[in-house]
Design a protein around this motif. Structure first.
Motif, PDB file in Angstrom:
ATOM      1  N   GLU A  30      18.008   3.373   1.974  1.00  0.00           N
ATOM      2  CA  GLU A  30      16.847   3.772   2.838  1.00  0.00           C
ATOM      3  C   GLU A  30      15.931   2.714   3.765  1.00  0.00           C
ATOM      4  O   GLU A  30      15.806   2.734   4.486  1.00  0.00           O
ATOM      5  CB  GLU A  30      16.384   5.180   1.978  1.00  0.00           C
ATOM      6  N   ALA A  31      15.899   2.104   3.157  1.00  0.00           N
ATOM      7  CA  ALA A  31      15.543   1.057   3.995  1.00  0.00           C
ATOM      8  C   ALA A  31      16.032  -0.301   4.206  1.00  0.00           C
ATOM      9  O   ALA A  31      15.799  -0.930   5.467  1.00  0.00           O
ATOM     10  CB  ALA A  31      14.558  -0.206   2.549  1.00  0.00           C
ATOM     11  N   GLY A  32      17.313   0.100   4.734  1.00  0.00           N
ATOM     12  CA  GLY A  32      18.962  -0.525   5.527  1.00  0.00           C
ATOM     13  C   GLY A  32      19.400  -1.636   4.799  1.00  0.00           C
ATOM     14  O   GLY A  32      19.142  -2.684   5.298  1.00  0.00           O
ATOM     15  N   VAL A  33      18.879  -1.944   3.918  1.00  0.00           N
ATOM     16  CA  VAL A  33      18.823  -3.028   2.955  1.00  0.00           C
ATOM     17  C   VAL A  33      20.490  -2.822   1.650  1.00  0.00           C
ATOM     18  O   VAL A  33      20.485  -1.972   1.496  1.00  0.00           O
ATOM     19  CB  VAL A  33      17.740  -3.187   1.894  1.00  0.00           C
ATOM     20  N   ASP A  34      21.244  -3.656   1.671  1.00  0.00           N
ATOM     21  CA  ASP A  34      22.427  -3.795   0.664  1.00  0.00           C
ATOM     22  C   ASP A  34      21.401  -3.662  -0.805  1.00  0.00           C
ATOM     23  O   ASP A  34      21.094  -4.138  -1.604  1.00  0.00           O
ATOM     24  CB  ASP A  34      23.159  -5.102   0.490  1.00  0.00           C
ATOM     25  N   PRO A  35      22.045  -3.107  -1.539  1.00  0.00           N
ATOM     26  CA  PRO A  35      21.809  -2.027  -2.763  1.00  0.00           C
ATOM     27  C   PRO A  35      22.559  -3.583  -4.020  1.00  0.00           C
ATOM     28  O   PRO A  35      21.621  -3.493  -4.905  1.00  0.00           O
ATOM     29  CB  PRO A  35      22.390  -1.712  -3.068  1.00  0.00           C
ATOM     30  N   ALA A  36      22.876  -3.983  -3.443  1.00  0.00           N
ATOM     31  CA  ALA A  36      23.811  -5.436  -4.464  1.00  0.00           C
ATOM     32  C   ALA A  36      22.968  -6.657  -4.014  1.00  0.00           C
ATOM     33  O   ALA A  36      22.998  -7.768  -5.179  1.00  0.00           O
ATOM     34  CB  ALA A  36      25.516  -5.948  -3.499  1.00  0.00           C
ATOM     35  N   THR A  37      21.875  -6.780  -3.346  1.00  0.00           N
ATOM     36  CA  THR A  37      21.310  -7.769  -3.442  1.00  0.00           C
ATOM     37  C   THR A  37      19.510  -7.849  -3.651  1.00  0.00           C
ATOM     38  O   THR A  37      19.109  -8.869  -3.754  1.00  0.00           O
ATOM     39  CB  THR A  37      20.736  -8.067  -1.675  1.00  0.00           C
ATOM     40  N   ILE A  38      19.165  -6.923  -4.765  1.00  0.00           N
ATOM     41  CA  ILE A  38      18.124  -6.414  -4.920  1.00  0.00           C
ATOM     42  C   ILE A  38      18.342  -6.835  -6.617  1.00  0.00           C
ATOM     43  O   ILE A  38      19.418  -7.086  -6.592  1.00  0.00           O
ATOM     44  CB  ILE A  38      17.661  -4.667  -5.814  1.00  0.00           C
ATOM     45  N   ASN A  39      16.759  -7.174  -6.828  1.00  0.00           N
ATOM     46  CA  ASN A  39      16.419  -8.245  -8.046  1.00  0.00           C
ATOM     47  C   ASN A  39      16.077  -7.372  -9.152  1.00  0.00           C
ATOM     48  O   ASN A  39      14.080  -7.250  -9.123  1.00  0.00           O
ATOM     49  CB  ASN A  39      15.380  -9.441  -7.512  1.00  0.00           C
ATOM     50  N   TYR A  40      16.652  -6.499  -9.534  1.00  0.00           N
ATOM     51  CA  TYR A  40      16.242  -6.055 -10.835  1.00  0.00           C
ATOM     52  C   TYR A  40      16.181  -6.447 -11.925  1.00  0.00           C
ATOM     53  O   TYR A  40      17.869  -6.831 -12.093  1.00  0.00           O
ATOM     54  CB  TYR A  40      17.299  -4.166 -10.625  1.00  0.00           C
TER      55      TYR A  40
ATOM     56  N   ARG B  81      -1.066   0.945  -9.008  1.00  0.00           N
ATOM     57  CA  ARG B  81      -0.874   1.972  -7.500  1.00  0.00           C
ATOM     58  C   ARG B  81       0.897   2.497  -7.449  1.00  0.00           C
ATOM     59  O   ARG B  81       1.039   2.119  -7.306  1.00  0.00           O
ATOM     60  CB  ARG B  81      -1.285   1.116  -6.464  1.00  0.00           C
ATOM     61  N   VAL B  82       0.536   4.142  -7.020  1.00  0.00           N
ATOM     62  CA  VAL B  82       1.428   4.526  -6.977  1.00  0.00           C
ATOM     63  C   VAL B  82       2.229   4.486  -5.401  1.00  0.00           C
ATOM     64  O   VAL B  82       1.324   4.387  -4.950  1.00  0.00           O
ATOM     65  CB  VAL B  82       1.851   6.243  -7.152  1.00  0.00           C
ATOM     66  N   ILE B  83       3.343   4.135  -5.272  1.00  0.00           N
ATOM     67  CA  ILE B  83       3.589   4.188  -4.063  1.00  0.00           C
ATOM     68  C   ILE B  83       4.584   5.155  -3.596  1.00  0.00           C
ATOM     69  O   ILE B  83       4.341   5.547  -2.021  1.00  0.00           O
ATOM     70  CB  ILE B  83       5.226   2.506  -3.256  1.00  0.00           C
ATOM     71  N   GLY B  84       4.936   5.988  -4.180  1.00  0.00           N
ATOM     72  CA  GLY B  84       6.312   7.028  -4.453  1.00  0.00           C
ATOM     73  C   GLY B  84       6.689   7.766  -5.462  1.00  0.00           C
ATOM     74  O   GLY B  84       6.746   6.786  -6.199  1.00  0.00           O
ATOM     75  N   ILE B  85       7.223   8.705  -5.246  1.00  0.00           N
ATOM     76  CA  ILE B  85       7.143   9.846  -6.567  1.00  0.00           C
ATOM     77  C   ILE B  85       8.958  10.444  -5.805  1.00  0.00           C
ATOM     78  O   ILE B  85       8.962  10.910  -4.852  1.00  0.00           O
ATOM     79  CB  ILE B  85       6.765  10.804  -7.273  1.00  0.00           C
ATOM     80  N   THR B  86       9.990  10.600  -6.373  1.00  0.00           N
ATOM     81  CA  THR B  86      11.122  10.323  -6.452  1.00  0.00           C
ATOM     82  C   THR B  86      11.297  12.118  -6.450  1.00  0.00           C
ATOM     83  O   THR B  86      12.649  12.637  -5.991  1.00  0.00           O
ATOM     84  CB  THR B  86      12.175   9.352  -6.918  1.00  0.00           C
ATOM     85  N   ALA B  87       9.822  12.961  -5.976  1.00  0.00           N
ATOM     86  CA  ALA B  87      10.419  14.366  -5.884  1.00  0.00           C
ATOM     87  C   ALA B  87      11.298  14.831  -4.183  1.00  0.00           C
ATOM     88  O   ALA B  87      10.173  14.266  -3.275  1.00  0.00           O
ATOM     89  CB  ALA B  87       9.403  14.355  -6.723  1.00  0.00           C
TER      90      ALA B  87
ATOM     91  N   GLU C 236       0.956  -1.231  -0.082  1.00  0.00           N
ATOM     92  CA  GLU C 236       0.431  -0.250  -0.031  1.00  0.00           C
ATOM     93  C   GLU C 236       0.930   1.339  -0.591  1.00  0.00           C
ATOM     94  O   GLU C 236       0.304   2.201  -0.160  1.00  0.00           O
ATOM     95  CB  GLU C 236      -0.720  -0.223   1.551  1.00  0.00           C
ATOM     96  N   ASN C 237       2.204   0.848   1.003  1.00  0.00           N
ATOM     97  CA  ASN C 237       2.354   2.549   0.867  1.00  0.00           C
ATOM     98  C   ASN C 237       4.184   2.020   0.601  1.00  0.00           C
ATOM     99  O   ASN C 237       4.554   0.941   0.821  1.00  0.00           O
ATOM    100  CB  ASN C 237       2.327   3.563   2.399  1.00  0.00           C
ATOM    101  N   ALA C 238       5.649   3.159   1.003  1.00  0.00           N
ATOM    102  CA  ALA C 238       6.825   2.266   0.836  1.00  0.00           C
ATOM    103  C   ALA C 238       6.799   1.441   2.752  1.00  0.00           C
ATOM    104  O   ALA C 238       8.391   1.601   2.278  1.00  0.00           O
ATOM    105  CB  ALA C 238       7.592   3.898   0.637  1.00  0.00           C
ATOM    106  N   GLN C 239       6.220   2.755   3.246  1.00  0.00           N
ATOM    107  CA  GLN C 239       6.987   1.478   4.423  1.00  0.00           C
ATOM    108  C   GLN C 239       6.228   0.110   3.943  1.00  0.00           C
ATOM    109  O   GLN C 239       7.393  -0.691   4.930  1.00  0.00           O
ATOM    110  CB  GLN C 239       5.853   1.922   5.541  1.00  0.00           C
ATOM    111  N   ASP C 240       5.629  -0.627   3.177  1.00  0.00           N
ATOM    112  CA  ASP C 240       5.391  -2.017   3.129  1.00  0.00           C
ATOM    113  C   ASP C 240       5.947  -2.860   2.915  1.00  0.00           C
ATOM    114  O   ASP C 240       6.983  -3.275   2.879  1.00  0.00           O
ATOM    115  CB  ASP C 240       3.956  -2.068   2.600  1.00  0.00           C
ATOM    116  N   LEU C 241       6.534  -1.915   1.426  1.00  0.00           N
ATOM    117  CA  LEU C 241       7.465  -1.673   0.212  1.00  0.00           C
ATOM    118  C   LEU C 241       8.842  -2.695   0.615  1.00  0.00           C
ATOM    119  O   LEU C 241       9.375  -2.977   0.719  1.00  0.00           O
ATOM    120  CB  LEU C 241       7.626  -1.494  -0.514  1.00  0.00           C
ATOM    121  N   ALA C 242       9.282  -1.220   1.814  1.00  0.00           N
ATOM    122  CA  ALA C 242      10.649  -1.548   2.648  1.00  0.00           C
ATOM    123  C   ALA C 242      10.562  -2.502   3.309  1.00  0.00           C
ATOM    124  O   ALA C 242      12.169  -3.332   3.443  1.00  0.00           O
ATOM    125  CB  ALA C 242      10.875  -0.554   3.034  1.00  0.00           C
ATOM    126  N   ALA C 243       9.352  -3.599   4.165  1.00  0.00           N
ATOM    127  CA  ALA C 243       9.199  -4.352   5.446  1.00  0.00           C
ATOM    128  C   ALA C 243       9.348  -5.490   4.381  1.00  0.00           C
ATOM    129  O   ALA C 243      10.516  -6.233   4.792  1.00  0.00           O
ATOM    130  CB  ALA C 243       8.368  -3.817   5.700  1.00  0.00           C
TER     131      ALA C 243
END
Length: 321
Positions: A172-182, A220-226, A135-142
């Motif tokens: 920002e979420a305290g996660v190592d960027p190298a572990t993301i699945n992009y 649904r937009v979770i957030g915008i980087t503005a 629903e929001n950035a907090q959900d995604l970060a968790a």
């Protein structure tokens, strides 16, 4: 492509804060390469340039071509190889290409072409399907903190602004960027299909690429980087949700290598007139793009700084080769 330049009266061309005095040339035809697949931001930019130049009577014959792959570097190399010295050949690109050149160890770079002008800026949005549990950035970060590899992201090319935005959100979420699945896609249409089809957890791109589906309630937009709310959308910013993301994608147009200073000045003159037109600025407002026009030496200096800073960012995020 057939092209011709015809001489007209000498004039003074404004380039950034400097004045370049040179005999002006009338551009009869122009080619614009969009180094990505149809439907994405570069394709939209190229075709908006095409329609505006024609509607304003600035250039009558304009052809747009698409060459997708590797964050624009495949098209960039083809453009350099085939268009050197051609004053009617142009290519669009932007921040994504800066990162892609670095991440893909491209044999060619933006210093091999002739920068003309920065045209637009656009903030990045993160979206999920409308039926997502997020629903929001907090959900995604968790979710990311629990299983970073289990959260899949659809976006543009590796090392581009979308990838950088995801990496910074991970930080920002305290996660190592190298572990993301992009998962990089060469065109906005392909990424959109993956998001709507539930093949990925979330998608990231400029607002314009998702605007129709957002307005239709499919995404649904979770957030915008503005750093603050934007007039064209009621999407929450990441900043107001507690995540310090201020990232803007910018897009440019460049000329071929080895054109003359006179030819460069005339191309800038035409693009400058387009960027000041009502037709162009109406298109920008409709698409959620911001007019960030900059040309001449100011843009060349800006581009050099972006290349330097992006190199450092990609090393920090662990996504450069």
């Amino acid at each position: 492509m057939n092209y011709s330049f015809s001489l007209k009266l000498a004039g003074t061309v404004m380039v950034g804060t400097a004045l370049l005095s040179a005999p002006a040339l009338a551009i009869d035809s122009l080619s614009i390469m969009a180094p990505a697949g149809p439907g994405g931001g570069w394709d939209q930019t190229a075709r908006t340039i095409q329609s505006t130049l024609q509607s304003e009577g600035l250039v009558s014959n304009i052809q747009v071509s698409n060459v997708a792959g590797a964050g624009g570097t495949i098209g960039l190399q083809q453009f350099i190889n085939q268009s050197s010295g051609d004053p009617t050949a142009t290519i669009v690109g932007g921040y994504v290409m800066v990162g892609a050149v670095i991440a893909n160890a491209s044999p060619v770079g933006l210093d091999d072409i002739t920068p003309l002008a920065r045209l637009t800026g656009e903030y990045v949005v993160v979206v999920v399907p409308a039926d997502s549990e997020i629903e929001n950035a907090q959900d995604l970060a968790a979710m990311l903190a629990e299983d970073a590899g289990g959260v899949t992201w659809a976006g543009g090319s590796a090392g581009g602004v979308d990838h950088i935005a995801v990496g910074r959100f991970a930080q920002e979420a305290g996660v190592d960027p190298a572990t993301i699945n992009y998962i990089p896609y060469s065109g906005g249409g392909e990424a959109l299909a993956a998001i709507l089809g539930g093949q990925v957890t979330a998608g990231v791109s400029g607002y314009s690429e998702f605007s129709a589906q957002i307005e239709a309630g499919e995404l649904r937009v979770i957030g915008i980087t503005a750093p603050e709310a934007q007039d064209y959308t009621d999407a929450p910013t990441f900043v107001e949700q507690g995540y310090n993301l201020d990232i803007q994608n910018w897009r440019m147009i460049a000329g071929a290598p080895d054109i003359t200073d006179e030819e460069k000045a005339e191309l800038i003159s035409v693009i400058q007139e387009m960027a000041g037109s009502d037709a162009w600025n109406d298109e920008l407002r409709n698409r959620g793009w911001v007019n960030t026009y900059m040309d001449g030496q100011a843009f060349e200096d800006y581009l050099a700084n972006e290349i330097e800073s992006t190199t450092a960012i990609l090393q920090e995020l662990g996504i450069s080769q």
